[in-house]
Structures are given as structure tokens and as C-alpha cells.
Design a protein around this motif. Structure first.
Motif, PDB file in Angstrom:
ATOM      1  N   ARG A 198       0.348  -1.307   0.051  1.00  0.00           N
ATOM      2  CA  ARG A 198       0.325   0.236  -0.255  1.00  0.00           C
ATOM      3  C   ARG A 198       0.581   0.980   0.018  1.00  0.00           C
ATOM      4  O   ARG A 198       0.472   2.263  -0.755  1.00  0.00           O
ATOM      5  N   ARG A 199       1.652   1.179   0.614  1.00  0.00           N
ATOM      6  CA  ARG A 199       2.641   2.180   0.893  1.00  0.00           C
ATOM      7  C   ARG A 199       3.156   2.817  -1.014  1.00  0.00           C
ATOM      8  O   ARG A 199       3.600   3.440  -1.235  1.00  0.00           O
ATOM      9  N   GLN A 200       3.934   1.542  -1.036  1.00  0.00           N
ATOM     10  CA  GLN A 200       4.570   1.236  -2.847  1.00  0.00           C
ATOM     11  C   GLN A 200       3.116   1.821  -3.639  1.00  0.00           C
ATOM     12  O   GLN A 200       3.654   3.016  -4.401  1.00  0.00           O
ATOM     13  N   MET A 201       1.979   1.263  -3.567  1.00  0.00           N
ATOM     14  CA  MET A 201       1.578   1.964  -3.977  1.00  0.00           C
ATOM     15  C   MET A 201       1.120   3.649  -4.047  1.00  0.00           C
ATOM     16  O   MET A 201       0.572   4.230  -5.350  1.00  0.00           O
ATOM     17  N   THR A 202       0.866   4.117  -3.016  1.00  0.00           N
ATOM     18  CA  THR A 202       0.713   5.370  -2.463  1.00  0.00           C
ATOM     19  C   THR A 202       1.863   6.270  -3.667  1.00  0.00           C
ATOM     20  O   THR A 202       1.690   7.642  -4.026  1.00  0.00           O
ATOM     21  N   LEU A 203       2.540   5.799  -2.868  1.00  0.00           N
ATOM     22  CA  LEU A 203       3.812   6.976  -4.312  1.00  0.00           C
ATOM     23  C   LEU A 203       4.193   6.271  -5.509  1.00  0.00           C
ATOM     24  O   LEU A 203       4.275   7.779  -5.993  1.00  0.00           O
ATOM     25  N   THR A 204       3.690   5.537  -6.041  1.00  0.00           N
ATOM     26  CA  THR A 204       3.508   5.618  -6.779  1.00  0.00           C
ATOM     27  C   THR A 204       2.482   6.567  -7.592  1.00  0.00           C
ATOM     28  O   THR A 204       2.245   6.932  -8.618  1.00  0.00           O
ATOM     29  N   ALA A 205       1.195   6.563  -6.870  1.00  0.00           N
ATOM     30  CA  ALA A 205       0.353   7.639  -6.777  1.00  0.00           C
ATOM     31  C   ALA A 205       0.452   8.482  -6.798  1.00  0.00           C
ATOM     32  O   ALA A 205      -0.054   9.343  -7.598  1.00  0.00           O
ATOM     33  N   ALA A 206       1.127   9.067  -5.882  1.00  0.00           N
ATOM     34  CA  ALA A 206       2.019  10.447  -6.279  1.00  0.00           C
ATOM     35  C   ALA A 206       3.040  11.113  -7.275  1.00  0.00           C
ATOM     36  O   ALA A 206       2.671  12.378  -7.355  1.00  0.00           O
ATOM     37  N   GLU A 207       3.550  10.196  -7.590  1.00  0.00           N
ATOM     38  CA  GLU A 207       4.543  10.298  -8.624  1.00  0.00           C
ATOM     39  C   GLU A 207       3.473  10.260  -9.926  1.00  0.00           C
ATOM     40  O   GLU A 207       4.102  10.999 -11.207  1.00  0.00           O
ATOM     41  N   VAL A 208       2.596   9.518 -10.369  1.00  0.00           N
ATOM     42  CA  VAL A 208       1.725   9.687 -11.268  1.00  0.00           C
ATOM     43  C   VAL A 208       1.121  11.134 -10.872  1.00  0.00           C
ATOM     44  O   VAL A 208       0.555  11.610 -12.477  1.00  0.00           O
ATOM     45  N   LEU A 209       1.163  11.614 -10.842  1.00  0.00           N
ATOM     46  CA  LEU A 209      -0.199  12.432 -10.031  1.00  0.00           C
ATOM     47  C   LEU A 209       0.950  14.066 -10.346  1.00  0.00           C
ATOM     48  O   LEU A 209       0.238  15.332 -10.669  1.00  0.00           O
ATOM     49  N   ALA A 210       2.144  13.336 -10.296  1.00  0.00           N
ATOM     50  CA  ALA A 210       3.192  14.563 -10.164  1.00  0.00           C
ATOM     51  C   ALA A 210       3.207  15.417 -12.209  1.00  0.00           C
ATOM     52  O   ALA A 210       3.419  15.744 -12.293  1.00  0.00           O
ATOM     53  N   THR A 211       3.647  13.294 -12.553  1.00  0.00           N
ATOM     54  CA  THR A 211       3.709  13.377 -13.406  1.00  0.00           C
ATOM     55  C   THR A 211       2.436  13.922 -14.363  1.00  0.00           C
ATOM     56  O   THR A 211       2.319  14.959 -14.971  1.00  0.00           O
ATOM     57  N   ARG A 212       1.635  13.389 -13.870  1.00  0.00           N
ATOM     58  CA  ARG A 212       0.136  14.102 -14.133  1.00  0.00           C
ATOM     59  C   ARG A 212       0.315  16.010 -14.329  1.00  0.00           C
ATOM     60  O   ARG A 212       0.145  16.955 -15.359  1.00  0.00           O
ATOM     61  N   ALA A 213       0.856  16.697 -13.288  1.00  0.00           N
ATOM     62  CA  ALA A 213       1.119  17.891 -13.365  1.00  0.00           C
ATOM     63  C   ALA A 213       1.748  18.119 -14.593  1.00  0.00           C
ATOM     64  O   ALA A 213       1.804  19.908 -14.257  1.00  0.00           O
ATOM     65  N   GLN A 214       2.474  17.468 -13.986  1.00  0.00           N
ATOM     66  CA  GLN A 214       3.748  18.701 -15.204  1.00  0.00           C
ATOM     67  C   GLN A 214       3.350  18.548 -16.930  1.00  0.00           C
ATOM     68  O   GLN A 214       3.511  19.752 -17.812  1.00  0.00           O
ATOM     69  N   VAL A 215       2.821  17.158 -17.216  1.00  0.00           N
ATOM     70  CA  VAL A 215       2.378  17.219 -18.558  1.00  0.00           C
ATOM     71  C   VAL A 215       0.926  18.430 -18.782  1.00  0.00           C
ATOM     72  O   VAL A 215       1.214  19.001 -19.588  1.00  0.00           O
ATOM     73  N   LEU A 216       0.393  18.342 -17.832  1.00  0.00           N
ATOM     74  CA  LEU A 216      -0.635  19.930 -18.143  1.00  0.00           C
ATOM     75  C   LEU A 216       0.209  20.915 -17.553  1.00  0.00           C
ATOM     76  O   LEU A 216      -0.845  21.998 -18.537  1.00  0.00           O
TER      77      LEU A 216
END
Length: 339
Positions: A198-216
Motif C-alpha cells: 500500500r505504501r508503495q502504491m501510494t508513492l507510485t500514485a504520488a509520482e503519477v499525479l506529479a507527472t500528470r501535473a507536469q503534463v498539464l
């Protein structure tokens, strides 16, 4: 049963960790019952009786479900002549919650089917046992999931004899202990590996959200440059200017067109064209009158030629007829030219 706790929470709270360990190892059983009560003889006897009742009820339910599967599953291997009888008995067992009078009436009504079922038991034993063996094999596969096991031999080729079966049952690990071990393994996985995942999934989700913010952010920059920036506005203004210039050129061309038309079609030219049109109309009328006269003359010659019997006069008429025909053709040519 106590809910699992995240190891990170236990590490960050040592006092709570000690309390949790004390509860789960000293005071409570894995099922949530109290460990102190296990030493009381009366409770142990009640627990054993309850366990026996549960086992008997579980066996009864397993038999009923197996019989229902055997009755209504076309691939159970049951002979066709016993299919209806087993189906009736299965339905009776599923709906056997009745009072004494209704149960007696039902038994009296189903007495022939019950006798037929008793007589067909030898034919039902083999498919019934095969279904139970298949269920046990499935449970063992679930219990041994993730561990190396020996391949299960087919029931047809490796069906042991009674003595061999008894020895194998003595040496094989009971299924209940395998399932208990599997449950403990799953609980350990739930306590240790699942929080980490779960912690790893949370970190991965945070990275995905950060990447999405960069794309936006990059999308906004590109939109600013391509659609709302200075270059886009300059291109739009230039296009509007060229469109205005094109409209002005179109207006000038229309003015020039009207000037040329006014110069070509002057009042003198229009009057001359009207006079020529009247002249052509007069010529057309004269030619039409001439054509009509010639046609009448031809008709008269034709009638005269039919009544005439002399050869000389007939030849003269033919010559004049040819001459008039040529004149008619010439008039038609002039009429077509005038049209």
C-alpha cells in the motif's frame, strides 16, 4: 478477531505495539476468543461439542450440495435412468423444513422415489465420490497455493486400493491443518506485505499525479504559445488584414466590371442593336412568307402532276419542282442562319 495493524504504526508507537502483541499472543486467540477460558474443562467440553456439531452440519451440507450438483449437472457422470430420482431427493432435502404432519405427507408421497433412490445408491456412489475427490483436490490446491507440490494423479489411472488408500490417508497432511496454515500465511502477508504494498502504491500514485501535473503545465505552455501567445495573435491579425485587402480588391473589381459594361453598352450601341434586331425580325417574316408561298406552289404542282398524263408536260413539272425545292432549302438555310 482483531483487525491487522500496519507495521509502520507499530514501529512509530512502541507502547501500542507492546499492547497489540500482548493482546494477540497472550490474551486472545486468532479467532478473537479469550485464551484464559480455554483451560476451563466445561468450556473445553462445550467447544468440543460445538466443534463436533459444526463438523456434522458441514458434512451434511457438503453431501446435500454434492447430491444437488450430481443431480443438476449434466457432466456429473450420473446415469440417465437415475437422474430424475436423485433430483427429486435433492429438492426434498433442500426443502425439508416442515412440521410433522406435512413431513409425513411428503414422505408418503415420495415413498416410491425414496425406495428408488435407495436401490440406485450403488450407481450413485462412484460419481458422488468423484465429485468429493475433485472438491478435495481443489481445496488442497488452494491450501498449497504458492508452494511446490507433487502433481495430482488422475483418478482413473491411480485409484488406490483400500489398504493403500488407508496408508496414504495416514501419511498425508490433514486438509484442515493445511487450510489453517494457509490462513495464517495469508494473515502474515496481510500484516507485513500488504501495508508495504500500500505504501508503495501510494508513492507510485504520488509520482503519477506529479507527472500528470507536469503534463498539464506543459499543455498550458503549448496552448499559450500556439493559440493565445504573441505569435498566434500576430498570425491572426495578419490573416484578418489579408481578408480585408481581399474584400477591397473584390469591390474594386466589381466597380471595374460595371465601368466596362457601361462603356460597352452605351445608348448608341443599344439603339443600334435594337434596330438590327427589328431588321432581323422583318427579314425573318419575309422569308417565312416566301416559304409559305413556295410550299403552296409545290402543293399545286404536285396536284397538277398527278392529273397530267403526258410525258413532256410531266418532265417540265419535275424540273420546276426541283427548282422550287432548291429555293425552299435555300430559304431554310437563311432562316437557320438568322436564328
Amino acid at each position: 478477531m482483531l483487525p491487522p495493524c500496519d507495521p509502520a504504526v507499530l514501529q512509530s508507537n512502541p507502547q501500542f505495539s507492546s499492547l497489540y502483541q500482548h493482546l494477540t499472543t497472550s490474551l486472545l486467540n486468532p479467532d478473537g476468543s479469550t485464551r484464559a477460558s480455554d483451560t476451563q474443562p466445561a468450556r473445553r467440553a462445550a467447544v468440543e461439542d460445538l466443534k463436533g456439531c459444526r463438523i456434522r452440519n458441514a458434512k451434511k451440507q457438503i453431501k446435500k450440495r454434492t447430491l444437488r450438483q450430481l443431480a443438476f449437472d449434466g457432466e456429473g457422470g450420473l446415469p440417465d435412468q437415475h437422474q430424475d430420482t436423485v433430483a427429486v431427493i435433492s429438492l426434498y432435502l433442500d426443502s425439508s423444513r416442515q412440521n410433522g404432519k406435512e413431513a409425513g405427507d411428503t414422505l408418503a408421497l415420495l415413498a416410491p422415489d425414496i425406495e428408488a433412490f435407495y436401490s440406485s445408491i450403488p450407481a450413485v456412489i462412484n460419481p458422488f465420490s468423484e465429485i468429493l475427490s475433485s472438491s478435495i483436490a481443489s481445496l488442497r490446491m488452494i491450501a498449497n497455493a504458492g508452494t511446490k507440490t507433487t502433481p495430482v494423479q488422475s483418478s482413473e489411472s491411480s485409484r488406490p486400493r483400500p489398504r493403500a488408500r488407508q496408508s496414504a490417508s495416514n501419511t498425508a497432511t490433514p486438509l484442515s491443518s493445511q487450510l489453517s496454515a494457509r490462513v495464517r500465511s495469508l494473515r502474515e502477508t496481510q500484516l507485513v506485505e500488504l501495508p508495504a504494498s500500500r505504501r508503495q502504491m501510494t508513492l507510485t500514485a504520488a509520482e503519477v499525479l506529479a507527472t500528470r501535473a507536469q503534463v498539464l503545465e506543459q499543455t498550458v505552455v503549448l496552448l499559450e504559445r500556439a493559440k493565445h501567445g504573441a505569435l498566434a495573435r500576430a498570425t491572426k491579425a495578419k490573416a484578418e488584414h489579408l481578408a480585408t485587402v481581399a474584400q477591397g480588391m473584390e469591390g474594386k473589381l466589381n466597380v471595374t466590371k460595371f465601368d466596362v459594361i457601361a462603356q460597352i453598352y452605351s445608348p448608341e450601341t443599344i439603339a443600334a442593336l435594337d434596330r438590327y434586331r427589328q431588321h432581323l425580325g422583318d427579314v425573318r417574316e419575309r422569308l417565312e412568307e416566301r416559304q409559305e408561298l413556295v410550299s403552296q406552289e409545290l402543293k399545286a404542282y404536285d396536284a397538277q402532276g398527278r392529273s397530267c398524263q403526258e410525258t413532256g408536260s410531266m418532265a417540265e413539272i419535275v424540273q420546276r419542282y426541283g427548282k422550287l425545292a432548291r429555293e425552299v432549302e435555300a430559304v431554310k438555310v437563311e432562316l437557320r442562319r438568322l436564328e
